[in-house]
Enzyme design. Structure first.
Site, PDB file in Angstrom:
ATOM      1  N   ASP A  25       0.819  -1.215   0.000  1.00  0.00           N
ATOM      2  CA  ASP A  25       0.000   0.000   0.000  1.00  0.00           C
ATOM      3  C   ASP A  25       0.855   1.269   0.000  1.00  0.00           C
ATOM      4  O   ASP A  25       1.941   1.293   0.584  1.00  0.00           O
ATOM      5  CB  ASP A  25      -0.898  -0.022   1.251  1.00  0.00           C
ATOM      6  CG  ASP A  25      -2.048   0.979   1.158  1.00  0.00           C
ATOM      7  OD1 ASP A  25      -2.289   1.514   0.053  1.00  0.00           O
ATOM      8  OD2 ASP A  25      -2.692   1.224   2.185  1.00  0.00           O
ATOM      9  N   ASN A  73     -10.715  -2.778  -6.502  1.00  0.00           N
ATOM     10  CA  ASN A  73      -9.906  -1.784  -7.236  1.00  0.00           C
ATOM     11  C   ASN A  73     -10.529  -1.372  -8.577  1.00  0.00           C
ATOM     12  O   ASN A  73     -10.118  -0.383  -9.184  1.00  0.00           O
ATOM     13  CB  ASN A  73      -8.476  -2.297  -7.482  1.00  0.00           C
ATOM     14  CG  ASN A  73      -7.581  -2.226  -6.261  1.00  0.00           C
ATOM     15  OD1 ASN A  73      -6.607  -2.966  -6.160  1.00  0.00           O
ATOM     16  ND2 ASN A  73      -7.883  -1.343  -5.318  1.00  0.00           N
TER      17      ASN A  73
END
Ligand code: FPP
Length: 251
Positions: A25, A73
């Site tokens: 991330d 996503n």
């Protein structure tokens, strides 16, 4: 009175975790902090991934699972999705031969239905080419969501029950586990998340039941061998009980 299971005490064991899973991330924030486009953050993220695969293999980690694209996503802007897909395709094209030569086996987890045929073709080829490799396994979570994975497994067991292949009373954790995308892969011992966020975000919810979590305050593009070693050192400081008691201290 039931006798509690004993588990080995931590502290004297310096062997690497068998399975490390990583939530990579912070690519976007890494880029924003430098006034660069998000795509550049993702590109640098792939470089960090290369270093991490090499370091994991050197350190004797047998399974490395990475969260490369989540089922959620797809809600990102089309351009960013396109950039990420391009990077994944390029990674397979540019790195597969080297990974294969280094003895890395590739496994992909996640939902393959509805994916671009170019991607599914590359995935199938990567898995087929590397299937006999045993140095380490790189498990790529792509179009992956843990709740969706568990739901697919439950649906399969329901179908098997309806068709008479199994008796519903036989269904237990082991049977469900065998239907997960990760069947045959040991549970992660260590889950690392970069960027300072402290959540699982629908990643390996079932499999991480007894994992140790290490949250690191660096963005993914800055992750390297030293960061991996730091996370493993932290892992070694933890005492894992798996619901049992500490074998040495008895508490
Ligand atoms: C999180 O950063 C990262 C991702 C959503 C994708 C990770 C992908 C790669 C490292 C490259 C592609 C993968 C392979 C297998 C080649 P973010 O965009 O959420 O960062 P932010 O939270 O700072 O915005």
């Amino acid at each position: 009175m039931p006798v509690p299971d004993l588990v080995p005490a931590k502290g004297d064991d310096t062997s690497p975790p068998v399975h490390v899973a990583i939530i990579m991330d912070g690519n976007g924030r890494w880029a924003a902090a430098r006034g660069l486009p998000r795509a550049e953050g993702h590109r640098r993220g792939v470089e960090a991934l290369r270093k991490t695969v090499r370091a994991s293999s050197d350190l004797g980690i047998q399974y490395l699972t990475i969260f490369s694209f989540s089922a959620e996503n797809w809600t990102r802007p089309a351009q960013e999705i396109n950039d990420l897909m391009t990077l994944v395709k390029r990674f397979v094209r540019d790195d597969l031969a080297d990974l294969h030569k280094s003895g890395v086996r590739i496994r992909i987890i996640g939902d393959r239905t509805g994916l671009d045929s170019e991607i599914t073709g590359l995935i199938a080829h990567a898995e087929m080419l590397t299937r006999e490799n045993r140095k380490c396994t790189l498990c790529v979570a792509f179009n992956y969501g843990s709740r969706q994975e568990i739901a697919r497994a439950a649906r399969k067991l329901a179908e098997d029950s309806v068709s008479g292949n199994i008796d519903p009373s036989q269904i237990d954790a082991e049977l469900l586990e065998a239907q997960l995308d990760t069947a045959g892969i040991p549970d992660p011992d260590l889950v690392i998340r970069t960027s300072g966020e402290q959540r699982l975000s629908n990643f390996l919810l079932w499999q991480a039941a007894y994992a140790e979590f290490v949250f690191m305050p660096i963005y993914w593009p800055d992750f390297d061998r030293a960061a991996l070693e730091e996370a493993i050192e932290e892992f070694h400081r933890r005492e894992r009980r798996f619901g049992g008691v500490n074998a040495r201290a008895g508490n």
